[in-house]
Design a protein around this motif. Structure first.
Motif, PDB file in Angstrom:
ATOM      1  N   MET A 142       0.838  -1.198   0.000  1.00  0.00           N
ATOM      2  CA  MET A 142       0.000   0.000   0.000  1.00  0.00           C
ATOM      3  C   MET A 142       0.882   1.261   0.000  1.00  0.00           C
ATOM      4  SD  MET A 142      -2.906   1.414  -0.036  1.00  0.00           S
ATOM      5  CE  MET A 142      -4.302   0.419   0.495  1.00  0.00           C
ATOM      6  N   TYR A 180       2.227   1.951  -3.392  1.00  0.00           N
ATOM      7  CA  TYR A 180       1.205   2.565  -4.245  1.00  0.00           C
ATOM      8  C   TYR A 180       1.125   4.073  -3.961  1.00  0.00           C
ATOM      9  CZ  TYR A 180      -3.318   3.602  -6.343  1.00  0.00           C
ATOM     10  OH  TYR A 180      -4.318   4.158  -7.104  1.00  0.00           O
ATOM     11  N   CYS A 213      -5.690   5.772  -1.202  1.00  0.00           N
ATOM     12  CA  CYS A 213      -5.576   4.314  -0.915  1.00  0.00           C
ATOM     13  C   CYS A 213      -6.730   3.525  -1.524  1.00  0.00           C
ATOM     14  CB  CYS A 213      -5.460   4.053   0.583  1.00  0.00           C
ATOM     15  SG  CYS A 213      -7.004   4.105   1.504  1.00  0.00           S
ATOM     16  N   ALA A 224      -5.971   1.306  -4.602  1.00  0.00           N
ATOM     17  CA  ALA A 224      -5.046   0.164  -4.534  1.00  0.00           C
ATOM     18  C   ALA A 224      -5.811  -1.112  -4.269  1.00  0.00           C
ATOM     19  CB  ALA A 224      -4.025   0.388  -3.420  1.00  0.00           C
ATOM     20  N   ILE A 267      -5.075  -4.709  -3.251  1.00  0.00           N
ATOM     21  CA  ILE A 267      -3.979  -5.551  -2.767  1.00  0.00           C
ATOM     22  C   ILE A 267      -4.501  -6.962  -2.517  1.00  0.00           C
ATOM     23  CG2 ILE A 267      -2.384  -5.884  -0.815  1.00  0.00           C
ATOM     24  CD1 ILE A 267      -2.213  -2.755  -0.842  1.00  0.00           C
ATOM     25  N   LEU A 325      -0.085  -5.869  -6.206  1.00  0.00           N
ATOM     26  CA  LEU A 325      -0.642  -4.520  -6.154  1.00  0.00           C
ATOM     27  C   LEU A 325      -1.270  -4.253  -7.519  1.00  0.00           C
ATOM     28  CD1 LEU A 325      -1.008  -1.631  -5.069  1.00  0.00           C
ATOM     29  CD2 LEU A 325       1.365  -1.162  -5.740  1.00  0.00           C
ATOM     30  N   ASN A 326      -2.589  -4.141  -7.536  1.00  0.00           N
ATOM     31  CA  ASN A 326      -3.323  -4.037  -8.802  1.00  0.00           C
ATOM     32  C   ASN A 326      -2.793  -5.053  -9.823  1.00  0.00           C
ATOM     33  OD1 ASN A 326      -4.990  -2.029  -7.763  1.00  0.00           O
ATOM     34  ND2 ASN A 326      -3.571  -0.404  -8.319  1.00  0.00           N
TER      35      ASN A 326
END
Ligand code: DC
Length: 218
Positions: A40, A43, A61, A64, A66, A79-80
């Motif tokens: 996070m 990101y 946030c 994102a 996760i 992450l994505n």
């Protein structure tokens, strides 16, 4: 019902090393929640958020996504959809994670993911708020710590082994500062819940700590 082992403690206490060993012995999944907070943070850094910009964290946030998967027994943080394991251990990400993990919206998102995982699978989960917030009904709760001098020396040895230049006193100062931030934050501070077993690993080997936790499961 899945079997859940919660391990909390300060930075550098050896949580991930021990949690991985316990998970391997029991055939459980190891869940590194710190890695989720780090993903996070990565990101947020990529989105141009700075650590002073705390007001934007709640908004940014939300973009994102996760998740985690397992490859050859290793936890991979996505992450994505992108595997970010190799990008989340930098000082910049560590620094952002220690700030952004204080944000309530970040925590709501990640705690939900952690609880869903633990409901489905037998897990050994490590972090700061696992016994207190994420898995209050965990079957085994451990608070793993070690003196700051000892934790600094372990980090120092790790860095020296990698050929990195570092200063032992500076590492210890950083550890004390991070402990303070993690223990005094408003949102889910690091605490030892009354029912957790305290293990001080300062003078114990990895095998001794692992065995102590396995004994708690019996
Ligand atoms: O354990 P770690 O150093 O990888 O954790 C990264 C950061 O995330 C650290 O500043 C503490 C925070 N964290 C948290 O707030 N709650 C957790 N359950 C795990 C980590």
């Amino acid at each position: 019902m899945s079997y859940n082992i919660a391990i909390d403690g300060p930075a550098g206490a050896g949580k991930s090393t021990i949690a991985k060993k316990v998970a391997a012995k029991k055939g459980y999944i190891y869940v590194d929640t710190g890695a989720m907070y780090r993903a996070m943070a990565l990101y947020l850094v990529r989105q141009g958020v700075t650590r002073e910009d705390t007001d934007r964290i709640s908004e940014v946030c939300q973009g994102a996504d996760i998740s985690i998967k397992y490859e050859n027994g290793e936890q991979v943080v996505l992450l994505n959809g992108e595997n970010v394991n190799g990008l989340i251990r930098t000082p910049q990400v560590s620094d952002m994670a220690s700030v952004s993990s204080q944000n309530g919206d970040v925590r709501v998102k990640l705690v939900k993911l952690q609880q869903e995982l633990a409901a489905k699978e037998d897990v050994v989960m490590d972090g700061r708020d696992i016994a207190s917030k994420v898995l209050p009904d965990a079957d085994v709760k451990v608070y793993l710590t070690a003196s700051s001098t000892c934790r600094a020396k372990r980090r120092y040895d790790e860095m020296v082994a990698k050929g990195e230049e570092c200063d032992l006193d500076e590492i210890e100062r950083d550890i004390i500062e991070r402990d303070h931030r993690d223990m005094t934050r408003e949102n889910s501070p690091l605490v030892q819940v009354p029912e957790a077993t305290l293990i001080d690993s300062s003078n114990m080997t990895i095998e001794e700590v692992t065995e102590a936790i396995l004994a708690l499961c019996r």
